[in-house]
Design an enzyme around this catalytic site. Sequence first.
Site, PDB file in Angstrom:
ATOM      1  N   ASP A  28       9.742 -12.303  -2.366  1.00  0.00           N
ATOM      2  CA  ASP A  28       9.064 -11.586  -3.446  1.00  0.00           C
ATOM      3  C   ASP A  28       9.928 -11.623  -4.702  1.00  0.00           C
ATOM      4  OD1 ASP A  28       7.021 -10.900  -1.753  1.00  0.00           O
ATOM      5  OD2 ASP A  28       7.405  -8.740  -1.773  1.00  0.00           O
ATOM      6  N   LYS A  85      -0.551 -12.213  -4.818  1.00  0.00           N
ATOM      7  CA  LYS A  85      -1.346 -11.304  -3.992  1.00  0.00           C
ATOM      8  C   LYS A  85      -2.647 -10.908  -4.681  1.00  0.00           C
ATOM      9  CE  LYS A  85       2.653  -9.110  -1.738  1.00  0.00           C
ATOM     10  NZ  LYS A  85       2.439  -9.552  -0.345  1.00  0.00           N
ATOM     11  N   GLY A 157       7.993  -2.644   2.266  1.00  0.00           N
ATOM     12  CA  GLY A 157       8.681  -1.730   1.366  1.00  0.00           C
ATOM     13  C   GLY A 157       9.526  -0.687   2.049  1.00  0.00           C
ATOM     14  N   ARG A 169       5.190  -8.805  18.851  1.00  0.00           N
ATOM     15  CA  ARG A 169       5.149  -8.673  20.314  1.00  0.00           C
ATOM     16  C   ARG A 169       3.718  -8.464  20.806  1.00  0.00           C
ATOM     17  NH1 ARG A 169       9.701  -8.764  23.106  1.00  0.00           N
ATOM     18  NH2 ARG A 169      11.715  -8.128  22.209  1.00  0.00           N
ATOM     19  N   GLY A 224       9.396  -5.302   6.253  1.00  0.00           N
ATOM     20  CA  GLY A 224      10.579  -4.597   6.738  1.00  0.00           C
ATOM     21  C   GLY A 224      11.773  -5.469   7.045  1.00  0.00           C
ATOM     22  N   GLY A 245      10.465  -9.156   1.183  1.00  0.00           N
ATOM     23  CA  GLY A 245       9.968  -8.504  -0.030  1.00  0.00           C
ATOM     24  C   GLY A 245      11.058  -7.750  -0.742  1.00  0.00           C
ATOM     25  N   SER A 246      11.068  -6.438  -0.526  1.00  0.00           N
ATOM     26  CA  SER A 246      12.016  -5.569  -1.213  1.00  0.00           C
ATOM     27  C   SER A 246      13.444  -5.795  -0.735  1.00  0.00           C
ATOM     28  CB  SER A 246      11.607  -4.109  -0.981  1.00  0.00           C
ATOM     29  OG  SER A 246      10.201  -3.959  -1.110  1.00  0.00           O
TER      30      SER A 246
END
EC number: 4.3.3.6
Length: 304
Positions: A28, A85, A157, A169, A224, A245-246
């Site tokens: 990102d 996005k 995030g 999983r 995450g 991302g973050s």
Amino acid sequence: MAATNGASNDFTVKAGLAQMLKGGVIMDVVNAEQARIAEEAGAAAVMALERVPADIRAQGGVARMSDPSMIKEIMEAVTIPVMAKARIGHFVECQILEAIGVDYIDESEVLTPADNLYHVTKHNFKAPFVCGCRNLGEALRRISEGAAMIRTKGEAGTGDVVEAVKHMRTVNAEIARARAILQSSPDPEPELRAYARELEAPYELLREAAEKGRLPVVNFAAGGVATPADAALMMQLGCDGVFVGSGIFKSGDAKKRAKAIVQAVTHYKDPKVLAEVSQGLGEAMVGINVSHMKDEDKLAKRGW
């Protein structure tokens, strides 16, 4: 697949484009400078957006498609593919993104959904789509709509990888069950059709996943992933690549962490390399513990 021959051929091309990202990291970025850092670090592609998921979560409000001028600025800054996005169900945002020439469109639960009944019919577009999933049913429904690439939803995030692990999983376990049905019976079709109904998934796609032992399209980790170890964990669980991302630009040393995560995805089976690239990265994003979040604050439940 439930599509015309033309759509099927287009889908093969789009799925092939997504295959080209296999083994890579997609980062990102919110501006051209970050995009250049990502490219120099070895990113396979960048995701152009005005606010990373951590900021969307913190600032609240309605999260929409980014300004096309900002996306174009990033497209001009790098030579690697650029994704952007669109809101779930917002096919006009997708039309705009395709018109400005983005390489891939992410119909994303990180943005505020525009339609509570329908996802975008992705067969109508030339650009390949990526969509999130929490389980095999969601993944196969998105593929039936034309998604050329799937990712775990995780919990964007947060910097907490637990939801991405759970989603991967779950997909693995449900494919294993379908494969067991296929291999344990001389006539598996009735039981496999019953399982398809249970998953609310198209039978033909479920059968294809059972035969291959994996999704029919590439499946990336997202939501995450914050450390090289997180990235390698998702790869060892069977992901084809990783979205970050973050986790990069909300950390202490973005350049170093970006390079480290790329190395971790490349050498995900080598603990010595993973130990080496995990050293001296500065502070990881502080993040949010998903187990302390209220259900209404979770983004992954958006979409169906």
